[in-house]
Design an enzyme around this catalytic site. Sequence first.
Site, PDB file in Angstrom:
ATOM      1  CG  ASP A  48     -25.514   0.513 100.060  1.00 16.67           C
ATOM      2  OD1 ASP A  48     -26.515  -0.359  99.963  1.00 16.67           O
ATOM      3  OD2 ASP A  48     -24.577   0.200  99.548  1.00 16.67           O
ATOM      4  CE1 TYR A  68     -18.714  -1.523  98.982  1.00 13.58           C
ATOM      5  CE2 TYR A  68     -20.396  -0.011  99.574  1.00 13.58           C
ATOM      6  CZ  TYR A  68     -20.089  -0.948  98.792  1.00 13.58           C
ATOM      7  OH  TYR A  68     -21.124  -1.481  98.038  1.00 13.58           O
ATOM      8  CE  LYS A  72     -24.133  -3.376  99.726  1.00 10.27           C
ATOM      9  NZ  LYS A  72     -23.534  -2.226 100.115  1.00 10.27           N
ATOM     10  CG  HIS A  85     -20.701  -7.136  99.364  1.00  4.26           C
ATOM     11  ND1 HIS A  85     -19.778  -6.131  99.882  1.00  4.26           N
ATOM     12  CD2 HIS A  85     -21.246  -6.710  98.197  1.00  4.26           C
ATOM     13  CE1 HIS A  85     -19.739  -5.025  99.176  1.00  4.26           C
ATOM     14  NE2 HIS A  85     -20.602  -5.270  98.085  1.00  4.26           N
ATOM     15  CG  LEU A 126     -26.140   7.409  87.512  1.00  2.00           C
ATOM     16  CD1 LEU A 126     -25.502   8.722  87.902  1.00  2.00           C
ATOM     17  CD2 LEU A 126     -27.591   7.635  86.772  1.00  2.00           C
ATOM     18  CB  ILE A 171     -27.764   3.134  96.349  1.00  2.00           C
ATOM     19  CG1 ILE A 171     -27.209   1.961  95.789  1.00  2.00           C
ATOM     20  CG2 ILE A 171     -28.582   2.756  97.629  1.00  2.00           C
ATOM     21  CD1 ILE A 171     -26.593   0.885  96.588  1.00  2.00           C
ATOM     22  CE  LYS A 207     -18.770   5.748  93.983  1.00  6.62           C
ATOM     23  NZ  LYS A 207     -17.806   6.724  93.764  1.00  6.62           N
ATOM     24  CB  SER A 208     -22.057  12.482  93.615  1.00  5.73           C
ATOM     25  OG  SER A 208     -21.443  13.721  93.234  1.00  5.73           O
ATOM     26  NE  ARG A 263     -22.561  16.310  89.002  1.00  5.54           N
ATOM     27  CZ  ARG A 263     -21.307  15.912  88.298  1.00  5.54           C
ATOM     28  NH1 ARG A 263     -21.146  14.574  88.309  1.00  5.54           N
ATOM     29  NH2 ARG A 263     -20.778  16.780  87.861  1.00  5.54           N
ATOM     30  CG  ASN A 296     -27.187  12.318  91.581  1.00 10.01           C
ATOM     31  OD1 ASN A 296     -27.248  12.903  90.163  1.00 10.01           O
ATOM     32  ND2 ASN A 296     -25.825  11.769  91.766  1.00 10.01           N
TER      33      ASN A 296
END
Length: 273
Positions: A43, A48, A73, A104, A186, A224, A226-227, A232, A236
Amino acid sequence: MSELTLNNGVIIPQLGFGVFQVPPEDTQRIVEDALAAGYRHIDTAAAYRNEAGVGAAIAASGIPRAEIFVTTKLRNGEQGRAQEAFQNSRKALGADFVDLYLIHWPVPSQGLYVQAWKELERLYANNQIRAIGVSNFLSQHLDSLLESAEVVPAVNQIELHPSYQQAELTAKCRSLDIAVEAYSPLGQGGDLNGSAVTAIARAHNATTAQVVLAWHLAAGNIVIPKSADPSRLRENFAASSLTLTDDELASITALESGARIGSDPAVASFSQL
């Protein structure tokens, strides 16, 4: 990996990998790590500024493009020129098509999201996008859109985590056969330290992030996380194999506090340009 079927029959991996706030210069490496870990849903967004890195990672991975689900998006400031914006995103990704394209934010002060949706419908009709949807749309925005829409959005991507569940909005989306996708799943880490989550994690020998992601998956949310850390992101991804009991799920649901972290879509008006 569990999958969901969108309202037009397109299959989407339920657990994806988000690249919000991933620096452009790091994106290819991090997405390559995610793909190596098993993620098949990435995603991104024009805002971004890392679509090119996503595309480069997919190309370098050797994984057939048809096996990777890519979401991007439309920037808020480009709602009046959605066709051009989409083509720029597609080219940045190095892709012949995009699997899911989202508006978006509604930015109601602009009064352009219905017009933008019509352009997305045209792109969808021309098979340049496999599914179209929205992000950050509240109930009133969905109502306005559906008054004239020919295509019901496949997805509404919203802020959703245990302490901010938007229950009425998610129920409305599901009643309209619009899949719910959770960003900040999270709570930007804020939902990982509560006693209920930590106790469940100990009981399953799991991480607290895995517990919260398993809660999302059990609820039927697309999610979705992220890390940038390879270990990690692998942890996930393993949440897809974690099953929680009904009582455990209920204890996480009870964490609702109504505290939004991000901007309020009713008034957000930034251009993202």
